[in-house]
Design a protein around this motif. Sequence first.
Motif, PDB file in Angstrom:
ATOM      1  N   VAL A 183      10.488  61.740  16.431  1.00  0.00           N
ATOM      2  CA  VAL A 183       9.809  61.314  17.659  1.00  0.00           C
ATOM      3  C   VAL A 183       9.018  60.051  17.323  1.00  0.00           C
ATOM      4  CG1 VAL A 183       8.122  61.936  19.419  1.00  0.00           C
ATOM      5  CG2 VAL A 183       9.602  63.687  18.461  1.00  0.00           C
ATOM      6  N   PRO A 184       9.408  58.901  17.860  1.00  0.00           N
ATOM      7  CA  PRO A 184       8.726  57.647  17.518  1.00  0.00           C
ATOM      8  C   PRO A 184       7.361  57.513  18.195  1.00  0.00           C
ATOM      9  CG  PRO A 184      10.451  57.230  19.102  1.00  0.00           C
ATOM     10  CD  PRO A 184      10.534  58.690  18.750  1.00  0.00           C
ATOM     11  N   ARG A 185       6.379  58.179  17.640  1.00  0.00           N
ATOM     12  CA  ARG A 185       5.033  58.151  18.221  1.00  0.00           C
ATOM     13  C   ARG A 185       4.320  56.862  17.821  1.00  0.00           C
ATOM     14  NH1 ARG A 185       2.046  63.629  17.003  1.00  0.00           N
ATOM     15  NH2 ARG A 185       0.378  62.203  17.538  1.00  0.00           N
ATOM     16  N   GLU A 186       3.652  56.255  18.789  1.00  0.00           N
ATOM     17  CA  GLU A 186       2.946  54.993  18.557  1.00  0.00           C
ATOM     18  C   GLU A 186       1.637  55.180  17.807  1.00  0.00           C
ATOM     19  OE1 GLU A 186       3.931  51.905  19.163  1.00  0.00           O
ATOM     20  OE2 GLU A 186       5.830  52.571  19.989  1.00  0.00           O
ATOM     21  N   ASP A 187       1.082  56.376  17.819  1.00  0.00           N
ATOM     22  CA  ASP A 187      -0.218  56.588  17.194  1.00  0.00           C
ATOM     23  C   ASP A 187      -0.133  56.874  15.700  1.00  0.00           C
ATOM     24  OD1 ASP A 187       1.018  58.979  17.838  1.00  0.00           O
ATOM     25  OD2 ASP A 187      -0.863  60.084  17.954  1.00  0.00           O
ATOM     26  N   ILE A 188       1.073  56.996  15.165  1.00  0.00           N
ATOM     27  CA  ILE A 188       1.256  57.239  13.738  1.00  0.00           C
ATOM     28  C   ILE A 188       1.452  55.896  13.043  1.00  0.00           C
ATOM     29  CG2 ILE A 188       2.788  58.246  12.006  1.00  0.00           C
ATOM     30  CD1 ILE A 188       3.337  60.499  13.984  1.00  0.00           C
ATOM     31  N   ASP A 189       0.773  55.715  11.921  1.00  0.00           N
ATOM     32  CA  ASP A 189       0.908  54.484  11.154  1.00  0.00           C
ATOM     33  C   ASP A 189       2.178  54.562  10.306  1.00  0.00           C
ATOM     34  OD1 ASP A 189       0.628  52.142   9.808  1.00  0.00           O
ATOM     35  OD2 ASP A 189      -1.226  52.691   8.764  1.00  0.00           O
ATOM     36  N   TRP A 190       3.264  54.003  10.823  1.00  0.00           N
ATOM     37  CA  TRP A 190       4.556  54.054  10.139  1.00  0.00           C
ATOM     38  C   TRP A 190       4.610  53.063   8.987  1.00  0.00           C
ATOM     39  CZ3 TRP A 190       7.032  58.263  11.058  1.00  0.00           C
ATOM     40  CH2 TRP A 190       6.958  58.861  12.312  1.00  0.00           C
ATOM     41  N   THR A 191       3.693  52.095   8.929  1.00  0.00           N
ATOM     42  CA  THR A 191       3.719  51.115   7.840  1.00  0.00           C
ATOM     43  C   THR A 191       3.425  51.764   6.500  1.00  0.00           C
ATOM     44  OG1 THR A 191       1.383  50.513   8.137  1.00  0.00           O
ATOM     45  CG2 THR A 191       3.008  49.238   9.370  1.00  0.00           C
ATOM     46  N   VAL A 192       2.737  52.881   6.501  1.00  0.00           N
ATOM     47  CA  VAL A 192       2.427  53.592   5.262  1.00  0.00           C
ATOM     48  C   VAL A 192       3.535  54.585   4.910  1.00  0.00           C
ATOM     49  CG1 VAL A 192       0.782  55.176   4.185  1.00  0.00           C
ATOM     50  CG2 VAL A 192      -0.044  53.339   5.643  1.00  0.00           C
ATOM     51  N   ARG A 193       4.095  55.225   5.908  1.00  0.00           N
ATOM     52  CA  ARG A 193       5.039  56.321   5.667  1.00  0.00           C
ATOM     53  C   ARG A 193       6.484  55.875   5.446  1.00  0.00           C
ATOM     54  NH1 ARG A 193       2.902  61.356   8.697  1.00  0.00           N
ATOM     55  NH2 ARG A 193       0.746  60.793   9.002  1.00  0.00           N
ATOM     56  N   LEU A 194       6.947  54.901   6.221  1.00  0.00           N
ATOM     57  CA  LEU A 194       8.374  54.558   6.189  1.00  0.00           C
ATOM     58  C   LEU A 194       8.854  53.823   4.945  1.00  0.00           C
ATOM     59  CD1 LEU A 194       9.436  53.599   9.808  1.00  0.00           C
ATOM     60  CD2 LEU A 194      10.230  55.481   8.417  1.00  0.00           C
ATOM     61  N   PRO A 195       8.171  52.797   4.447  1.00  0.00           N
ATOM     62  CA  PRO A 195       8.741  52.039   3.320  1.00  0.00           C
ATOM     63  C   PRO A 195       9.129  52.879   2.108  1.00  0.00           C
ATOM     64  CG  PRO A 195       6.961  50.797   4.292  1.00  0.00           C
ATOM     65  CD  PRO A 195       6.953  52.145   4.951  1.00  0.00           C
ATOM     66  N   PRO A 196       8.286  53.797   1.627  1.00  0.00           N
ATOM     67  CA  PRO A 196       8.728  54.586   0.471  1.00  0.00           C
ATOM     68  C   PRO A 196       9.929  55.484   0.782  1.00  0.00           C
ATOM     69  CG  PRO A 196       6.402  55.014   0.964  1.00  0.00           C
ATOM     70  CD  PRO A 196       6.914  54.092   1.987  1.00  0.00           C
ATOM     71  N   ARG A 209       6.741  46.439  10.648  1.00  0.00           N
ATOM     72  CA  ARG A 209       5.753  45.758  11.480  1.00  0.00           C
ATOM     73  C   ARG A 209       5.318  46.714  12.586  1.00  0.00           C
ATOM     74  NH1 ARG A 209       4.053  40.756  12.377  1.00  0.00           N
ATOM     75  NH2 ARG A 209       3.181  40.260  14.406  1.00  0.00           N
ATOM     76  N   GLN A 210       4.005  46.943  12.645  1.00  0.00           N
ATOM     77  CA  GLN A 210       3.444  47.821  13.674  1.00  0.00           C
ATOM     78  C   GLN A 210       2.016  47.381  13.938  1.00  0.00           C
ATOM     79  OE1 GLN A 210       3.035  51.951  12.571  1.00  0.00           O
ATOM     80  NE2 GLN A 210       3.081  52.606  14.691  1.00  0.00           N
ATOM     81  N   TRP A 211       1.606  47.401  15.183  1.00  0.00           N
ATOM     82  CA  TRP A 211       0.243  47.063  15.610  1.00  0.00           C
ATOM     83  C   TRP A 211      -0.161  45.667  15.174  1.00  0.00           C
ATOM     84  CZ3 TRP A 211      -1.814  52.104  13.094  1.00  0.00           C
ATOM     85  CH2 TRP A 211      -1.336  53.202  13.789  1.00  0.00           C
ATOM     86  N   PRO A 224       6.346  47.178  19.797  1.00  0.00           N
ATOM     87  CA  PRO A 224       7.263  48.212  19.311  1.00  0.00           C
ATOM     88  C   PRO A 224       7.390  48.150  17.791  1.00  0.00           C
ATOM     89  CG  PRO A 224       8.467  46.471  20.435  1.00  0.00           C
ATOM     90  CD  PRO A 224       7.006  46.196  20.620  1.00  0.00           C
ATOM     91  N   LEU A 225       7.712  49.269  17.207  1.00  0.00           N
ATOM     92  CA  LEU A 225       7.903  49.375  15.768  1.00  0.00           C
ATOM     93  C   LEU A 225       9.115  48.550  15.365  1.00  0.00           C
ATOM     94  CD1 LEU A 225       7.214  50.855  13.070  1.00  0.00           C
ATOM     95  CD2 LEU A 225       8.828  52.601  13.804  1.00  0.00           C
ATOM     96  N   PHE A 274      -7.607  57.490  25.978  1.00  0.00           N
ATOM     97  CA  PHE A 274      -7.821  58.371  27.117  1.00  0.00           C
ATOM     98  C   PHE A 274      -7.505  57.704  28.446  1.00  0.00           C
ATOM     99  CE2 PHE A 274     -11.088  59.814  24.000  1.00  0.00           C
ATOM    100  CZ  PHE A 274     -10.349  60.888  23.539  1.00  0.00           C
ATOM    101  N   GLY A 275      -6.903  56.544  28.434  1.00  0.00           N
ATOM    102  CA  GLY A 275      -6.534  55.848  29.665  1.00  0.00           C
ATOM    103  C   GLY A 275      -5.079  56.097  30.002  1.00  0.00           C
ATOM    104  N   PHE A 276      -4.669  55.561  31.137  1.00  0.00           N
ATOM    105  CA  PHE A 276      -3.289  55.723  31.565  1.00  0.00           C
ATOM    106  C   PHE A 276      -2.350  54.863  30.733  1.00  0.00           C
ATOM    107  CE2 PHE A 276      -5.705  56.798  35.418  1.00  0.00           C
ATOM    108  CZ  PHE A 276      -5.247  58.076  35.574  1.00  0.00           C
ATOM    109  N   HIS A 277      -2.896  53.803  30.127  1.00  0.00           N
ATOM    110  CA  HIS A 277      -2.088  52.884  29.343  1.00  0.00           C
ATOM    111  C   HIS A 277      -2.288  53.122  27.856  1.00  0.00           C
ATOM    112  CE1 HIS A 277      -1.691  50.742  33.084  1.00  0.00           C
ATOM    113  NE2 HIS A 277      -2.984  50.644  33.170  1.00  0.00           N
ATOM    114  N   MET A 278      -2.408  54.353  27.458  1.00  0.00           N
ATOM    115  CA  MET A 278      -2.832  54.674  26.101  1.00  0.00           C
ATOM    116  C   MET A 278      -2.074  53.904  25.020  1.00  0.00           C
ATOM    117  SD  MET A 278      -3.320  58.449  24.642  1.00  0.00           S
ATOM    118  CE  MET A 278      -4.999  58.898  24.456  1.00  0.00           C
ATOM    119  N   PHE A 279      -0.751  53.829  25.095  1.00  0.00           N
ATOM    120  CA  PHE A 279       0.008  53.159  24.058  1.00  0.00           C
ATOM    121  C   PHE A 279       0.857  52.010  24.584  1.00  0.00           C
ATOM    122  CE2 PHE A 279      -0.432  57.581  22.519  1.00  0.00           C
ATOM    123  CZ  PHE A 279      -1.299  57.292  21.485  1.00  0.00           C
ATOM    124  N   THR A 280       0.658  51.561  25.797  1.00  0.00           N
ATOM    125  CA  THR A 280       1.515  50.522  26.339  1.00  0.00           C
ATOM    126  C   THR A 280       1.226  49.153  25.761  1.00  0.00           C
ATOM    127  OG1 THR A 280       0.019  50.178  28.196  1.00  0.00           O
ATOM    128  CG2 THR A 280       1.860  51.700  28.531  1.00  0.00           C
TER     129      THR A 280
END
Length: 111
Positions: free
Chosen positions: A73-86, A101-103, A50-51, A40-46
Amino acid sequence: MAGEVVSAQRSRTTWVLAAIVCLQVAVPVWATWEGVPHKFGFHMFTGYDPLDVQVVDGDGSLVDVELSRWIVVPREDIDWTVRLPPLICADVAEAATVTVRQWGTDRKQSC
């Protein structure tokens, strides 16, 4: 007497408006000084790294992949480590391992 009532109302109105202005300044200042990333801040995903995706073939060479095939849409709040590899393993025939590599964490999947 009527003048005193009007004066009291103006005084209250002035204090209410001053409080509203202070709130409008204080909340963004607080959100800016809060740690990054801050929900909820101005720097929410800064504050997120990067993925990063690495696809390696059977010989150990990097395979160049275009992430736009799987990510619209490369959203930072989605856990791509689970979705992308398969998905990458299923779509890229020469892929032997996919590392996402994410987060600050890595997920490596063998294909």
